[in-house]
Design a protein around this motif. Structure first.
Motif, PDB file in Angstrom:
ATOM      1  N   GLY A   1      60.756  -6.856  52.894  1.00 47.16           N
ATOM      2  CA  GLY A   1      61.747  -6.290  51.980  1.00 47.16           C
ATOM      3  C   GLY A   1      62.389  -5.040  52.536  1.00 47.16           C
ATOM      4  N   GLY A   2      61.614  -4.242  53.272  1.00 47.19           N
ATOM      5  CA  GLY A   2      62.135  -3.018  53.843  1.00 47.19           C
ATOM      6  C   GLY A   2      62.901  -3.206  55.134  1.00 47.19           C
ATOM      7  N   THR A   3      62.736  -4.386  55.768  1.00 54.22           N
ATOM      8  CA  THR A   3      63.401  -4.647  57.051  1.00 54.22           C
ATOM      9  C   THR A   3      64.647  -5.509  56.885  1.00 54.22           C
ATOM     10  N   VAL A   4      64.564  -6.546  56.061  1.00 53.35           N
ATOM     11  CA  VAL A   4      65.727  -7.419  55.866  1.00 53.35           C
ATOM     12  C   VAL A   4      65.988  -7.650  54.377  1.00 53.35           C
ATOM     13  N   GLY A   5      65.537  -6.727  53.541  1.00 53.24           N
ATOM     14  CA  GLY A   5      65.780  -6.849  52.106  1.00 53.24           C
ATOM     15  C   GLY A   5      66.980  -6.024  51.698  1.00 53.24           C
ATOM     16  N   GLY A   6      67.527  -6.323  50.533  1.00 56.75           N
ATOM     17  CA  GLY A   6      68.633  -5.532  50.002  1.00 56.75           C
ATOM     18  C   GLY A   6      69.815  -5.434  50.949  1.00 56.75           C
ATOM     19  N   TYR A   7      70.388  -4.251  51.034  1.00 56.29           N
ATOM     20  CA  TYR A   7      71.582  -4.036  51.855  1.00 56.29           C
ATOM     21  C   TYR A   7      71.314  -4.221  53.346  1.00 56.29           C
ATOM     22  N   ILE A   8      70.061  -3.986  53.782  1.00 51.75           N
ATOM     23  CA  ILE A   8      69.741  -4.012  55.209  1.00 51.75           C
ATOM     24  C   ILE A   8      70.034  -5.381  55.811  1.00 51.75           C
ATOM     25  N   THR A   9      69.817  -6.431  55.037  1.00 50.73           N
ATOM     26  CA  THR A   9      70.035  -7.792  55.526  1.00 50.73           C
ATOM     27  C   THR A   9      71.435  -7.976  56.099  1.00 50.73           C
ATOM     28  N   PHE A  10      72.404  -7.295  55.495  1.00 51.42           N
ATOM     29  CA  PHE A  10      73.802  -7.542  55.849  1.00 51.42           C
ATOM     30  C   PHE A  10      74.454  -6.423  56.657  1.00 51.42           C
ATOM     31  N   ALA A  11      73.693  -5.368  56.944  1.00 52.13           N
ATOM     32  CA  ALA A  11      74.271  -4.213  57.636  1.00 52.13           C
ATOM     33  C   ALA A  11      74.942  -4.617  58.944  1.00 52.13           C
ATOM     34  N   GLY A  12      74.206  -5.306  59.798  1.00 53.64           N
ATOM     35  CA  GLY A  12      74.743  -5.671  61.108  1.00 53.64           C
ATOM     36  C   GLY A  12      75.870  -6.681  61.042  1.00 53.64           C
ATOM     37  N   ALA A  13      75.687  -7.736  60.238  1.00 49.97           N
ATOM     38  CA  ALA A  13      76.695  -8.793  60.155  1.00 49.97           C
ATOM     39  C   ALA A  13      78.003  -8.270  59.573  1.00 49.97           C
ATOM     40  N   HIS A  14      77.938  -7.453  58.551  1.00 51.17           N
ATOM     41  CA  HIS A  14      79.152  -6.879  57.961  1.00 51.17           C
ATOM     42  C   HIS A  14      79.835  -5.919  58.936  1.00 51.17           C
ATOM     43  N   ARG A  15      79.035  -5.214  59.729  1.00 49.27           N
ATOM     44  CA  ARG A  15      79.621  -4.326  60.738  1.00 49.27           C
ATOM     45  C   ARG A  15      80.405  -5.141  61.772  1.00 49.27           C
ATOM     46  N   LEU A  16      79.894  -6.315  62.131  1.00 50.07           N
ATOM     47  CA  LEU A  16      80.596  -7.165  63.094  1.00 50.07           C
ATOM     48  C   LEU A  16      81.958  -7.595  62.556  1.00 50.07           C
ATOM     49  N   LEU A  17      82.007  -7.952  61.268  1.00 52.74           N
ATOM     50  CA  LEU A  17      83.288  -8.356  60.681  1.00 52.74           C
ATOM     51  C   LEU A  17      84.272  -7.195  60.685  1.00 52.74           C
ATOM     52  N   ASP A  18      83.804  -6.017  60.340  1.00 52.98           N
ATOM     53  CA  ASP A  18      84.683  -4.851  60.342  1.00 52.98           C
ATOM     54  C   ASP A  18      85.177  -4.517  61.747  1.00 52.98           C
ATOM     55  N   ALA A  19      84.362  -4.847  62.750  1.00 50.21           N
ATOM     56  CA  ALA A  19      84.758  -4.597  64.143  1.00 50.21           C
ATOM     57  C   ALA A  19      85.660  -5.699  64.688  1.00 50.21           C
ATOM     58  N   GLY A  20      85.814  -6.790  63.923  1.00 46.25           N
ATOM     59  CA  GLY A  20      86.678  -7.881  64.357  1.00 46.25           C
ATOM     60  C   GLY A  20      85.966  -8.975  65.119  1.00 46.25           C
ATOM     61  N   VAL A  21      84.629  -8.991  65.087  1.00 41.44           N
ATOM     62  CA  VAL A  21      83.850 -10.013  65.799  1.00 41.44           C
ATOM     63  C   VAL A  21      83.545 -11.155  64.841  1.00 41.44           C
ATOM     64  N   HIS A  22      84.108 -12.317  65.093  1.00 39.50           N
ATOM     65  CA  HIS A  22      83.866 -13.476  64.242  1.00 39.50           C
ATOM     66  C   HIS A  22      84.349 -14.745  64.943  1.00 39.50           C
ATOM     67  N   GLY A  23      83.936 -15.889  64.412  1.00 38.57           N
ATOM     68  CA  GLY A  23      84.355 -17.170  64.965  1.00 38.57           C
ATOM     69  C   GLY A  23      83.247 -17.882  65.730  1.00 38.57           C
ATOM     70  N   LYS A  24      83.473 -19.174  65.988  1.00 39.14           N
ATOM     71  CA  LYS A  24      82.467 -19.994  66.672  1.00 39.14           C
ATOM     72  C   LYS A  24      82.217 -19.556  68.106  1.00 39.14           C
TER      73      LYS A  24
END
Length: 409
Positions: A205-228
């Motif tokens: 819960g403390g490592t991949v729970g709550g907001y932490i689960t999405f911290a990295g992935a959401h940062r990638l979208l904001d940086a423009g990293v996406h797609g197959k």
């Protein structure tokens, strides 16, 4: 609102160097978001309770963490949709519900993060905890006053992470832990099963729970990293993110184990400070302050940033003014701490909820992996789906048990 937009003058997916830099930034954001005051306290406390058998909990929790992050990073970046938007696609309204839970949890934990930053600054400067909290919040806020806040945030967090790891390694060297015993107990624990279960769900819960689960992935979208075309690199990044957290967890565990194996009685009110002081004297105590501050201030940044990315589901204004909302989030957390202190009961309850947020979000993402209106013609590996489903089942069962434990007692 569901799609991430990029205002960059070039496509970062076609720029290998920029893409790698963004992924490394996401790795450390995810990893360091997990390493906050709670992480440090939990690791120290569970090592005191379970001894070398805590190594088993660390290994099991890392496996569950990997199952969650591999799926979440891949599906979010392939779909170019944030977690809450994917949840709304699969079950209408679920994304709004999850967003409320994540933001509530992020705010509650951020109050604790601000407190931890104040404590850390108090140790190596002598200022009061409240003043230290306000100075730390001001530093975090300053990052988001710049146009290139995302890149500054990435660099700041990377530097803080490196400092924490090397200072803790020094304490490991000084404490001379029983590494062979820890390695043996990784696979043959001798602690009660109930204690191992509680420690596992708390760590996950403390490592991949709550907001932490999405911290990295959401940062990638904001940086423009996406797609197959970036799936392979993104998958490697998700593994590295868990790796950063795992390295810090393991070396901190070894440092604590080394001290308690010598028969030292740690101070009940601040066991981690006691570990560092016993291992390296005054220098160790100062190292504790630096590590606590670095862990806390990076978690302040990570919690505020990721929580606000979830607020975007409610209004387009949040996306257009994201940095201002992040600043407000940090400011509110600091004001609450300085004025009324840490709401302990809320922190405990939200900590239990963190374990339930993971299956609530990971489950829909696994379904979304096979929805053409989400991922197009992308083919998600079956083994990853099965791995993720196992994590959902385990964390649902353990999360309900833990929540029941906190409510009923």
């Amino acid at each position: 609102m569901g799609k991430a937009s990029s205002n960059k003058p070039y496509d970062i997916n076609e720029n290998a160097k920029a893409r790698r830099s963004a992924i490394i930034g996401a790795v450390f954001l995810m990893g360091l978001s997990a390493i906050g005051p709670g992480f440090l306290t939990q690791t120290t406390t569970f090592t005191m309770q379970l001894g070398a058998s805590f190594a088993f909990v660390i290994l099991f929790s890392i496996i569950l963490d990997l199952g969650a992050q591999l799926n979440i990073w891949r599906i979010i970046t392939v779909s170019n949709m944030r977690g809450q938007d994917i949840a709304n696609k699969v079950i209408p309204g679920l994304g709004y519900f999850v967003s409320v839970l994540v933001v509530m949890g992020g705010l509650a934990f951020n109050i604790g993060n601000v407190a931890g930053a104040g404590l850390g600054l108090n140790v190596f400067t002598g200022v009061s905890v409240e003043v230290g909290a306000m100075i730390s919040a001001a530093i975090a806020i300053a990052i988001f006053l710049f146009k290139e806040a995302g890149r500054i945030m990435d660099k700041f967090i990377q530097l803080a992470g490196i400092v924490m790891i090397f200072l803790t390694l020094y304490i490991v060297f000084k404490s001379s832990p029983p590494v062979a015993e820890a390695a043996y107990r990784t696979f043959v624990p001798d602690a009660p099963l109930s204690a191992l279960v509680l420690a596992t769900v708390t760590l996950v819960g403390g490592t991949v729970g709550g907001y932490i689960t999405f911290a990295g992935a959401h940062r990638l979208l904001d940086a423009g990293v996406h797609g197959k075309n970036v799936v392979k690199e993104v998958s490697q990044g998700s593994l590295m993110g868990i790796g950063v957290t795992a390295v810090m967890r393991i070396i901190l565990f070894l440092a604590v184990l080394g001290v308690i194996s010598q028969g030292v009685q740690l101070a009940a009110d601040n066991p981690m400070a006691s570990v560092f002081e016993h291992a390296a004297g005054r220098v160790g105590y100062l190292f504790f302050g630096v590590i606590m501050w670095a862990a806390a201030v990076t978690s302040v940044i990570g919690a505020a940033y990721t929580s606000v990315t979830f607020l975007r589901v409610f209004s387009d204004k949040v996306a257009k003014n994201q940095n201002q909302f992040i600043i407000a989030f940090i400011f509110i957390s600091t004001v609450v701490f300085v004025s009324i202190g840490r709401p302990v009961e809320i922190l405990i309850f939200v900590g239990a909820l963190n374990g339930l947020i993971l299956p609530l979000t990971l489950g829909p993402i696994l379904f979304a992996a096979y929805r053409k209106d989400v991922v197009g013609d992308y083919k998600h590996p079956i083994w990853q789906t099965v791995f993720g489903a196992i994590v959902v089942v385990i964390m649902t069962v353990l999360g309900v048990q833990t929540l029941y434990h906190y409510i009923v007692g």
